[in-house]
Design an enzyme around this catalytic site. Structure first.
Site, short mmCIF file in Angstrom:
data_model
loop_
_atom_site.label_atom_id
_atom_site.label_comp_id
_atom_site.label_asym_id
_atom_site.label_seq_id
_atom_site.Cartn_x
_atom_site.Cartn_y
_atom_site.Cartn_z
N TYR A 84 -3.17 -4.02 4.04
CA TYR A 84 -2.43 -3.13 3.48
C TYR A 84 -3.34 -1.25 3.54
CZ TYR A 84 -1.41 -6.67 0.85
OH TYR A 84 -1.54 -8.71 0.20
N HIS A 85 -4.25 -1.23 5.08
CA HIS A 85 -4.29 -0.61 5.50
C HIS A 85 -4.53 0.35 6.28
CE1 HIS A 85 -8.13 -1.85 2.71
NE2 HIS A 85 -6.89 -1.75 2.13
N PRO A 86 -3.41 0.69 6.59
CA PRO A 86 -2.96 1.10 8.44
C PRO A 86 -3.10 2.82 8.06
CG PRO A 86 -1.03 1.63 6.82
CD PRO A 86 -1.89 0.57 6.25
N ASP B 239 -4.45 -1.83 11.19
CA ASP B 239 -4.80 -2.04 9.80
C ASP B 239 -5.88 -2.64 9.64
OD1 ASP B 239 -3.76 -2.77 7.82
OD2 ASP B 239 -2.62 -3.63 8.49
N HIS B 240 -6.65 -3.53 8.32
CA HIS B 240 -7.60 -4.53 8.21
C HIS B 240 -6.46 -5.87 8.01
CE1 HIS B 240 -10.37 -1.28 6.57
NE2 HIS B 240 -10.52 -1.58 7.94
#
Length: 543
Positions: free
Chosen positions: A479-481, A304-305
């Site tokens: 919010y980038h899983p 994630d980021h």
């Protein structure tokens, strides 16, 4: 409840060519493309409701949906060792359109090199030249078609509809700090500073539910079931044959004559596979689940980021804080939006931004900046009472990887999420250097007139140790899983390059979980591209 009252309802025939689990960024694309020629019957299952919440359709509404249980899974990580043991909130869409209905709307594809790296890792057909046609196929680009963009696709991609002096000043300040201006982050190169484009049309959100699913709802061969939580995939030996789901307290089953397509996202896709007996054998046995396939990679490699935000007090009342905290200006903003679909309510989760390298040794940018003309202690909470704006540092290619594991055989129990943010020295260094460069931009002449003071971390946070400590105490997700059902040819890869689950028949995963690693940018546009490409592969195999 049959959303469109067409085709067979699961109560009678309950048999379809394709059963898609999850009506999110990928699932809505699949539903549209697989039902388009009328030859195949398609069932789309969504655990959440219809996308009727008004805040879904107003761009700035993402702030209101951040903790809205009715459309959001509201997951939490386990305590993160690299973030002082804090749990990090993980909002995910639980509604038609999935996270494309609640996200920050930025349209960013990542770097050409991201996809070439996927190809070099043995994923034939996933290099930049292979995926560009699918980005173009999806896109309805406001600026028109060119070498990098399409204008005939379902997904509207638009320029921002609000003049904001602060966001413009950020781009000028970046140029003064040595970062060139880039009018198109999704064109020839990503590097530079400029304005983000968004998945909006005339000031309204364009989720995949709106852009892909809605035009397909009248088709007789497409059925959509909402409030339908998948319980498990049913196997006939090692062939996926049906999906069991719960709707209004009743257990139902839908048979898949051809394939089951799992598009439930980086958290719910591996969760469903594990619940169905495909996953690490020891974990499944622990929860009393019969092992269909010992697949240790399912739920591994989670990435994630992380983002760390600098908040600045503004000298002039030109921020969204000033609008929201002033009743008259707030009413004006509402009227302005209602009448013209313009103004502050069209603000996405980044207005302008930048991509840059923290070191000349790097081939491509490793940092993304999201600039927004408002400030808050935590996303989804009240804006500060003072004039303020934020800029966040996001490391694009973290080395840290985590895992997703079911905690129970009960599908309604949230999974255990471990991301391991800031676990490696590279990741830590990138943030320290990224924050230094961002501070240089914020101190440049173009922003000088706006910057009253750095509210946090504040002027006292100077040393590497102090900057890293600030990252650990305040960093949160962008919010980038991704990557929990990773594509590849090695023993722990979950799907092959046609997105078929290795060792299983009739089952594919199509969403951000298949990414071999995290892309250098926001994940929504790449997820839509993945579903466009998968649709072609599925239809090709059907022929």
């Amino acid at each position: 409840m049959n959303n469109n009252n067409h085709g067979a309802s699961p109560n009678d025939v309950a048999e379809f060519d394709y059963v898609i689990v999850g009506a999110g960024s990928a699932g809505c694309v699949l539903a549209n493309r697989l039902s388009a020629d009328g030859k195949h019957s398609v069932l789309l299952l969504e655990a959440g409701p219809k996308d009727s919440n008004i805040w879904i359709h107003i761009p700035l509404g993402y702030g209101k949906l951040f903790k809205e249980k009715s459309v959001n899974w509201m997951y939490q990580t386990e305590p993160e060792p690299g973030l002082n043991g804090r749990q990090v909130f993980q909002p995910r869409g639980k509604v038609l359109g999935g996270s494309s209905s609640i996200n920050g709307l930025l349209y960013v594809r990542g770097q050409h090199e991201d996809y070439d790296r996927w190809r070099q890792r043995g994923n034939a057909g996933w290099g930049y030249d292979d995926v560009l046609p699918y980005f173009k196929k999806a896109e309805n680009q406001q600026r028109g078609a060119d070498k990098y963009h399409g204008a005939d696709g379902p997904l509207p991609v638009s320029d921002w509809r609000h003049h904001d002096p602060l966001s413009e000043a950020f781009v000028h300040a970046a140029a003064e700090a040595g970062i060139p201006t880039n009018p198109d982050f999704n064109g020839a190169t990503q590097e530079g500073a400029g304005f983000f484009q968004t998945t909006t049309r005339r000031g309204r959100r364009a989720s995949t539910a709106r852009s892909y699913l809605r035009p397909a709802l009248a088709r007789g061969n497409l059925s959509v079931e909402t409030s339908a939580l998948a319980q498990r995939i049913v196997f006939d030996g090692r062939r996926a044959s049906a999906v069991e789901y719960k709707q209004n307290g009743q257990l139902r089953s839908a048979k898949a004559r051809r394939e089951v397509l799992v598009s439930s996202g980086a958290y719910n896709s591996p969760q469903l596979l594990q619940l169905s007996g495909v996953g690490p054998a020891d974990l499944l046995k622990q929860h009393g689940i019969d092992v269909v396939l010992d697949a240790p990679g399912v739920g591994n490699d989670l990435q994630d980021h992380l983002q760390v935000r600098i908040v600045t007090r503004c000298r002039h009342p030109v921020t969204l804080n000033d609008v929201v905290n002033n009743p008259l200006r707030r009413i004006w903003a509402g009227v302005h939006y209602a009448a013209l679909r313009r103004g502050p309510l069209t603000i996405a989760a980044g207005t302008s931004g930048a991509f840059f390298k923290t070191s000349p040794r790097l081939a491509t940018p490793d940092i993304q900046i999201h600039f927004i003309p408002f400030s808050t202690d935590k996303m989804g909470e009240n804006l500060h009472p003072f004039s303020g704006f934020s800029a966040s540092v996001c490391q694009l290619r973290p080395e840290s990887r985590g895992s997703l594991r079911i905690r129970s055989a009960d599908p309604s129990v949230p999974p255990e999420i471990r991301i391991n943010y800031l676990a490696t020295e590279t990741d830590q260094r990138a943030f320290i250097d990224g924050i230094r460069i961002l501070r240089k931009i914020l101190a440049a002449p173009a922003l000088k007139d706006y910057c009253a003071e750095e509210v946090y971390p504040g002027a006292k946070t100077v040393s590497d140790e102090d900057v890293l400590a600030f990252c650990r105490s305040t960093g949160s997700t962008v919010y980038h899983p991704t990557s929990t059902c990773r594509m590849g040819n090695d023993p722990t890869a979950v799907v092959d390059q046609r997105l078929k689950v290795r060792g299983i028949e009739g089952l594919r995963v199509v969403d951000a979980s298949i990414m071999p690693d995290l892309m250098s940018g926001n994940t929504n546009a790449p997820t839509i591209m993945i579903a466009e490409k998968a649709s072609d592969m599925i239809l090709e195999d059907a022929r």
